[in-house]
Design a protein around this motif. Sequence first.
Motif, PDB file in Angstrom:
ATOM      1  N   THR A   1      -5.515 -69.822 -39.161  1.00 56.41           N
ATOM      2  CA  THR A   1      -6.039 -70.548 -40.312  1.00 56.41           C
ATOM      3  C   THR A   1      -6.282 -69.535 -41.407  1.00 56.41           C
ATOM      4  O   THR A   1      -7.058 -68.592 -41.243  1.00 56.41           O
ATOM      5  N   LEU A   2      -5.607 -69.717 -42.521  1.00 55.63           N
ATOM      6  CA  LEU A   2      -5.619 -68.750 -43.619  1.00 55.63           C
ATOM      7  C   LEU A   2      -6.240 -69.375 -44.860  1.00 55.63           C
ATOM      8  O   LEU A   2      -5.777 -70.409 -45.342  1.00 55.63           O
ATOM      9  N   ALA A   3      -7.312 -68.778 -45.345  1.00 59.89           N
ATOM     10  CA  ALA A   3      -7.944 -69.211 -46.593  1.00 59.89           C
ATOM     11  C   ALA A   3      -7.383 -68.368 -47.726  1.00 59.89           C
ATOM     12  O   ALA A   3      -7.331 -67.138 -47.631  1.00 59.89           O
ATOM     13  N   ILE A   4      -6.953 -69.025 -48.790  1.00 61.11           N
ATOM     14  CA  ILE A   4      -6.274 -68.346 -49.896  1.00 61.11           C
ATOM     15  C   ILE A   4      -7.066 -68.556 -51.176  1.00 61.11           C
ATOM     16  O   ILE A   4      -7.455 -69.671 -51.520  1.00 61.11           O
ATOM     17  N   GLY A   5      -7.306 -67.460 -51.885  1.00 55.27           N
ATOM     18  CA  GLY A   5      -8.129 -67.477 -53.080  1.00 55.27           C
ATOM     19  C   GLY A   5      -7.426 -68.005 -54.315  1.00 55.27           C
ATOM     20  O   GLY A   5      -6.262 -68.423 -54.281  1.00 55.27           O
ATOM     21  N   ASP A   6      -8.121 -67.960 -55.427  1.00 57.36           N
ATOM     22  CA  ASP A   6      -7.673 -68.518 -56.700  1.00 57.36           C
ATOM     23  C   ASP A   6      -6.345 -67.891 -57.134  1.00 57.36           C
ATOM     24  O   ASP A   6      -6.230 -66.666 -57.222  1.00 57.36           O
TER      25      ASP A   6
ATOM     26  N   GLN B   1       4.137 -63.542 -43.544  1.00 55.71           N
ATOM     27  CA  GLN B   1       5.162 -63.857 -42.544  1.00 55.71           C
ATOM     28  C   GLN B   1       4.803 -65.179 -41.852  1.00 55.71           C
ATOM     29  O   GLN B   1       4.587 -65.252 -40.647  1.00 55.71           O
ATOM     30  N   ILE B   2       4.733 -66.215 -42.664  1.00 55.11           N
ATOM     31  CA  ILE B   2       4.174 -67.482 -42.224  1.00 55.11           C
ATOM     32  C   ILE B   2       4.939 -68.074 -41.039  1.00 55.11           C
ATOM     33  O   ILE B   2       6.145 -67.949 -40.924  1.00 55.11           O
ATOM     34  N   ARG B   3       4.139 -68.710 -40.175  1.00 54.90           N
ATOM     35  CA  ARG B   3       4.651 -69.321 -38.952  1.00 54.90           C
ATOM     36  C   ARG B   3       4.490 -70.829 -39.053  1.00 54.90           C
ATOM     37  O   ARG B   3       3.638 -71.329 -39.785  1.00 54.90           O
ATOM     38  N   LYS B   4       5.258 -71.542 -38.287  1.00 54.29           N
ATOM     39  CA  LYS B   4       5.262 -72.997 -38.387  1.00 54.29           C
ATOM     40  C   LYS B   4       3.903 -73.600 -38.066  1.00 54.29           C
ATOM     41  O   LYS B   4       3.522 -74.646 -38.612  1.00 54.29           O
ATOM     42  N   ASP B   5       3.127 -72.946 -37.190  1.00 49.91           N
ATOM     43  CA  ASP B   5       1.845 -73.530 -36.804  1.00 49.91           C
ATOM     44  C   ASP B   5       0.672 -73.001 -37.615  1.00 49.91           C
ATOM     45  O   ASP B   5      -0.485 -73.275 -37.294  1.00 49.91           O
ATOM     46  N   ASP B   6       0.944 -72.236 -38.668  1.00 44.94           N
ATOM     47  CA  ASP B   6      -0.128 -71.766 -39.540  1.00 44.94           C
ATOM     48  C   ASP B   6      -0.773 -72.938 -40.283  1.00 44.94           C
ATOM     49  O   ASP B   6      -0.102 -73.895 -40.654  1.00 44.94           O
ATOM     50  N   GLN B   7      -2.070 -72.809 -40.496  1.00 43.22           N
ATOM     51  CA  GLN B   7      -2.803 -73.764 -41.323  1.00 43.22           C
ATOM     52  C   GLN B   7      -3.285 -73.031 -42.565  1.00 43.22           C
ATOM     53  O   GLN B   7      -3.864 -71.949 -42.464  1.00 43.22           O
ATOM     54  N   PHE B   8      -3.044 -73.624 -43.728  1.00 41.90           N
ATOM     55  CA  PHE B   8      -3.433 -73.007 -44.992  1.00 41.90           C
ATOM     56  C   PHE B   8      -4.539 -73.828 -45.652  1.00 41.90           C
ATOM     57  O   PHE B   8      -4.432 -75.047 -45.780  1.00 41.90           O
TER      58      PHE B   8
ATOM     59  N   GLU C   1       4.817 -80.093 -47.455  1.00 40.20           N
ATOM     60  CA  GLU C   1       5.738 -80.986 -46.756  1.00 40.20           C
ATOM     61  C   GLU C   1       6.173 -80.408 -45.415  1.00 40.20           C
ATOM     62  O   GLU C   1       6.699 -81.141 -44.559  1.00 40.20           O
ATOM     63  N   ASN C   2       5.965 -79.107 -45.225  1.00 44.51           N
ATOM     64  CA  ASN C   2       6.426 -78.452 -44.003  1.00 44.51           C
ATOM     65  C   ASN C   2       5.321 -77.750 -43.219  1.00 44.51           C
ATOM     66  O   ASN C   2       5.549 -77.334 -42.082  1.00 44.51           O
ATOM     67  N   TYR C   3       4.142 -77.611 -43.842  1.00 40.85           N
ATOM     68  CA  TYR C   3       3.050 -76.888 -43.203  1.00 40.85           C
ATOM     69  C   TYR C   3       1.756 -77.677 -43.345  1.00 40.85           C
ATOM     70  O   TYR C   3       1.622 -78.540 -44.214  1.00 40.85           O
TER      71      TYR C   3
END
Length: 243
Positions: free
Chosen positions: A3-8, A24-31, A56-58
């Motif tokens: 689980t990746l939290a992304i800033g402004d 290096q994003i993976r199919k099961d990553d959560q953003f 649409e894909n993640y």
Amino acid sequence: MRTLAIGDIHGGFRALKELMDKLQIRKDDQFIFLGDYVDGWSESAQVVQYLIALSENYNCTFIKGNHDVWCEHWLRLGEANAVWLEHGGQGTMKSYEAFDKANKKQHLEFFESMKLYHIDNQNRLFLHAGFTSMHGVENESHKENFYFDRTLWEMALTMDKRIQKNSELYPDRLKHYNEIYIGHTPTINYKITEPMHAINVWNVDTGAAFTGPLSAIDIDTKAIFQTDKVMEFYPDENGRNKN
């Protein structure tokens, strides 16, 4: 699963693409994006288009920031808030010149679907700025605080780290959640270019709109991922001069 939290992001499309490469994003990553996708650098509309495609894909959660509120208002009514224009709105409007009516409608729907906050199954809270209710976000009477408040972060910064969560001195606001992830207040204000941690609050806005990088944090391992300074991707631009 990460689980990746992304800033402004603030219109830094080129930096966003670099960050995704570094992850290096993976199919099961959560953003979980913490808001302020627009206003700053010249590719705000492109950022939004990219995020729509990504979702649409993640597994993506999009939190609404104050700049997103202003942009949504413009997309819906065609009215440009004067404050917004002074804080990056002009560049965002320009970025939409290459986008047709259908694209703008799709983007408006994207903004409308954003959440003001998100609580995951481990009781971790994600929102753009803060909240003021001592009873938690569900009881916040002024929804604008979710994308404007800075007092939550200021309180966390000034707390004595020796105070334990079961202490009467520990603020009620912070007791409700295991961790809180925010953006909104650039860490470069404190001369720090990485996400900052204070008590149980993490600030992931590392000043991408100004002279800092764009950042992501793995909320389980606390691994940090960063781009180069976003201004280096746009050497002929000034970014956003005001916060």
